[in-house]
Design a protein around this motif. Structure first.
Motif, PDB file in Angstrom:
ATOM      1  N   VAL A 122       0.785  -1.118  -0.009  1.00 39.34           N
ATOM      2  CA  VAL A 122       0.008   0.036  -0.096  1.00 39.34           C
ATOM      3  C   VAL A 122       1.123   1.281   0.050  1.00 39.34           C
ATOM      4  CG1 VAL A 122      -1.825   0.999   1.044  1.00 39.34           C
ATOM      5  CG2 VAL A 122      -1.579  -1.446   1.521  1.00 39.34           C
ATOM      6  N   ALA A 123       0.725   2.141  -1.231  1.00 41.36           N
ATOM      7  CA  ALA A 123       1.703   3.127  -1.208  1.00 41.36           C
ATOM      8  C   ALA A 123       0.753   4.425  -0.986  1.00 41.36           C
ATOM      9  CB  ALA A 123       1.954   3.401  -2.618  1.00 41.36           C
ATOM     10  N   ASN A 124       1.624   5.411  -0.254  1.00 36.97           N
ATOM     11  CA  ASN A 124       0.935   6.720   0.299  1.00 36.97           C
ATOM     12  C   ASN A 124       1.458   7.728  -0.575  1.00 36.97           C
ATOM     13  OD1 ASN A 124       0.242   8.936   1.591  1.00 36.97           O
ATOM     14  ND2 ASN A 124       0.118   7.931   3.410  1.00 36.97           N
ATOM     15  N   GLY A 158       2.233   7.117   7.142  1.00 34.26           N
ATOM     16  CA  GLY A 158       1.204   8.195   6.775  1.00 34.26           C
ATOM     17  C   GLY A 158      -0.304   7.893   6.794  1.00 34.26           C
ATOM     18  N   PHE A 159      -0.535   6.565   7.295  1.00 35.43           N
ATOM     19  CA  PHE A 159      -2.004   5.984   7.251  1.00 35.43           C
ATOM     20  C   PHE A 159      -2.396   5.881   8.710  1.00 35.43           C
ATOM     21  CE2 PHE A 159      -0.126   3.935   3.415  1.00 35.43           C
ATOM     22  CZ  PHE A 159      -0.995   4.434   2.349  1.00 35.43           C
ATOM     23  N   GLU A 160      -3.739   5.992   8.855  1.00 33.56           N
ATOM     24  CA  GLU A 160      -4.260   5.495  10.016  1.00 33.56           C
ATOM     25  C   GLU A 160      -4.819   4.140  10.047  1.00 33.56           C
ATOM     26  OE1 GLU A 160      -8.408   6.756  12.136  1.00 33.56           O
ATOM     27  OE2 GLU A 160      -6.945   8.581  12.751  1.00 33.56           O
ATOM     28  N   ARG A 192      -8.287  -2.011   8.835  1.00 27.86           N
ATOM     29  CA  ARG A 192      -8.835  -0.889   8.245  1.00 27.86           C
ATOM     30  C   ARG A 192      -7.590  -0.001   8.022  1.00 27.86           C
ATOM     31  NH1 ARG A 192     -13.556   2.228   7.439  1.00 27.86           N
ATOM     32  NH2 ARG A 192     -13.337   4.648   7.512  1.00 27.86           N
ATOM     33  N   ILE A 193      -7.133   0.531   6.678  1.00 27.01           N
ATOM     34  CA  ILE A 193      -6.312   1.337   6.536  1.00 27.01           C
ATOM     35  C   ILE A 193      -7.069   2.600   5.823  1.00 27.01           C
ATOM     36  CG2 ILE A 193      -4.095   1.517   5.106  1.00 27.01           C
ATOM     37  CD1 ILE A 193      -3.756  -1.441   5.322  1.00 27.01           C
ATOM     38  N   GLU A 194      -6.743   3.747   6.436  1.00 30.35           N
ATOM     39  CA  GLU A 194      -7.308   5.211   5.798  1.00 30.35           C
ATOM     40  C   GLU A 194      -6.067   6.032   5.488  1.00 30.35           C
ATOM     41  OE1 GLU A 194     -10.578   8.567   6.902  1.00 30.35           O
ATOM     42  OE2 GLU A 194     -10.536   6.715   7.973  1.00 30.35           O
ATOM     43  N   GLU A 195      -6.199   6.923   4.281  1.00 31.16           N
ATOM     44  CA  GLU A 195      -5.385   8.100   4.025  1.00 31.16           C
ATOM     45  C   GLU A 195      -6.174   9.097   4.522  1.00 31.16           C
ATOM     46  OE1 GLU A 195      -3.055  10.715   3.346  1.00 31.16           O
ATOM     47  OE2 GLU A 195      -4.617  10.670   1.914  1.00 31.16           O
ATOM     48  N   PRO A 196      -5.603   9.728   5.514  1.00 29.67           N
ATOM     49  CA  PRO A 196      -6.587  10.935   6.283  1.00 29.67           C
ATOM     50  C   PRO A 196      -6.631  12.194   5.537  1.00 29.67           C
ATOM     51  CG  PRO A 196      -4.172  10.591   7.165  1.00 29.67           C
ATOM     52  CD  PRO A 196      -4.364   9.488   6.401  1.00 29.67           C
ATOM     53  N   GLN A 197      -5.666  12.293   4.460  1.00 25.80           N
ATOM     54  CA  GLN A 197      -5.863  13.376   3.703  1.00 25.80           C
ATOM     55  C   GLN A 197      -7.083  13.402   2.430  1.00 25.80           C
ATOM     56  OE1 GLN A 197      -4.084  16.382   4.165  1.00 25.80           O
ATOM     57  NE2 GLN A 197      -3.116  15.207   5.872  1.00 25.80           N
ATOM     58  N   ALA A 206      -9.458   8.037   1.553  1.00 26.82           N
ATOM     59  CA  ALA A 206      -9.495   6.861   1.015  1.00 26.82           C
ATOM     60  C   ALA A 206      -9.318   5.512   2.072  1.00 26.82           C
ATOM     61  CB  ALA A 206      -8.378   6.549  -0.003  1.00 26.82           C
ATOM     62  N   VAL A 207     -10.129   4.459   1.760  1.00 28.50           N
ATOM     63  CA  VAL A 207     -10.189   3.465   2.986  1.00 28.50           C
ATOM     64  C   VAL A 207      -9.961   2.198   2.109  1.00 28.50           C
ATOM     65  CG1 VAL A 207     -11.465   2.059   4.647  1.00 28.50           C
ATOM     66  CG2 VAL A 207     -11.551   4.817   4.571  1.00 28.50           C
ATOM     67  N   LEU A 208      -9.005   1.462   2.720  1.00 25.43           N
ATOM     68  CA  LEU A 208      -8.784   0.105   2.265  1.00 25.43           C
ATOM     69  C   LEU A 208      -9.221  -1.060   3.331  1.00 25.43           C
ATOM     70  CD1 LEU A 208      -7.618  -2.387   0.549  1.00 25.43           C
ATOM     71  CD2 LEU A 208      -5.359  -1.894   1.624  1.00 25.43           C
TER      72      LEU A 208
END
Length: 291
Positions: A58-60, A158-160, A177-182, A185-187
């Motif tokens: 998973v790339a940020n 950089g993920f929550e 659960r992986i969320e990009e806060p900016q 986006a959620v995986l």
């Protein structure tokens, strides 16, 4: 967030070594129809179609960091094959070898690799997943293990991220659960599990842009399992194979239960008949998603 399916198979992968079943033979030598379909999914079928042991990169894009979910024994092959960077951190969902034993590849590849795993003590092993990782790989001085409490969010790459308990007896196992806060986006990743996932965990996994849901075999295979099938739907179709993995219909129902915008079935075995093993919703190595 860019998600790359590095490995989408179960413990033996597809094709399985020295197996001449129809599914493994079709994977080694895809017909033109299958080649065309996998090309449409952005995969080059030269050399065949593969499901190596489970792993996800998973790339940020916001931070330039990357996160690896589970460390497949096929680590070296996966990273040589795919154009993704080595991870800045990793997460281990449970201590089965097909999800952990690739950690040995950290030797000489990393100056430092933080590995995150759950801190709950497993009554079977008398240690947590974090302690299990640490005890198996204490000789790797480039690896640091960070214990995390399920249902409590933590920041990495950089993920929550949140670990959620699922049901994979006899050992403790976790979904993510992986969320990009900016971007928001959620995986969601189910982890290895039967269909009977705790309601609290289901709620955390709900509403993802993409869900990776474990589904190991077709439901008819349950007749060959010593414990049969479980968690049948209204038509009597088993959604659990034995006690610890979902069937393909179970995985599809689970993806619907958690209301994912899109999903792929992963951790799939070569036992699935060749006419069903390469359905468009079953993941293939090398498939990529931008969320």
């Amino acid at each position: 967030m860019e998600v790359t399916l590095l490995g989408t198979g179960d413990t033996t992968g597809t094709p399985t070594v020295q197996c001449d079943c129809d599914t493994c033979e079709r994977a080694r030598d895809p017909d033109e129809e299958l080649r065309a379909r996998v090309r449409e999914r952005g995969i080059d079928p030269t050399g065949g179609v593969e499901r190596s042991r489970f792993s996800v990169a998973v790339a940020n894009d916001e931070t330039g960091e990357s996160l690896l979910i589970d460390l497949s024994p096929d680590f070296r092959h996966q990273f040589l094959r795919e154009s993704v960077p080595l991870p800045d951190a990793a997460i281990v969902t449970h201590v089965h070898f097909d999800h952990l034993d690739g950690l040995g590849n950290a030797y000489r590849l990393f100056d430092d690799l933080p590995v995150h795993a759950a801190d709950e003590t497993d009554p079977v092993t008398d240690e947590s997943v974090a302690e299990g990782v640490r005890s198996r790989y204490e000789y790797l001085d480039t690896v640091s293990v960070h214990a995390q409490t399920p249902y409590e969010p933590f920041a990495v790459a950089g993920f929550e991220v949140m670990l959620v308990p699922v049901t994979h007896p006899p050992l403790l196992c976790y979904g993510l659960r992986i969320e990009e806060p900016q971007t928001g986006a959620v995986l969601s990743i189910s982890g290895d599990t039967c269909y009977d996932v705790p309601d609290r965990s289901k709620a955390v996994l709900t509403g993802a842009d993409l869900a990776l849901v474990e589904g190991i075999v077709h439901p008819e295979a349950c007749e060959y399992h010593p414990k049969g099938g479980a968690h049948h739907d209204e038509d009597g179709v088993p959604r659990t194979f034995g006690t610890k993995h979902m069937t393909l219909p179970g995985a599809r129902d689970f993806a619907d239960d958690i209301d994912a915008d899109d999903y792929r079935i992963v951790h799939t075995a070569h036992y699935v008949p060749a006419d069903r093993a390469f359905a468009d919703d079953i993941g293939l190595d090398g498939e990529q998603f931008t969320l």
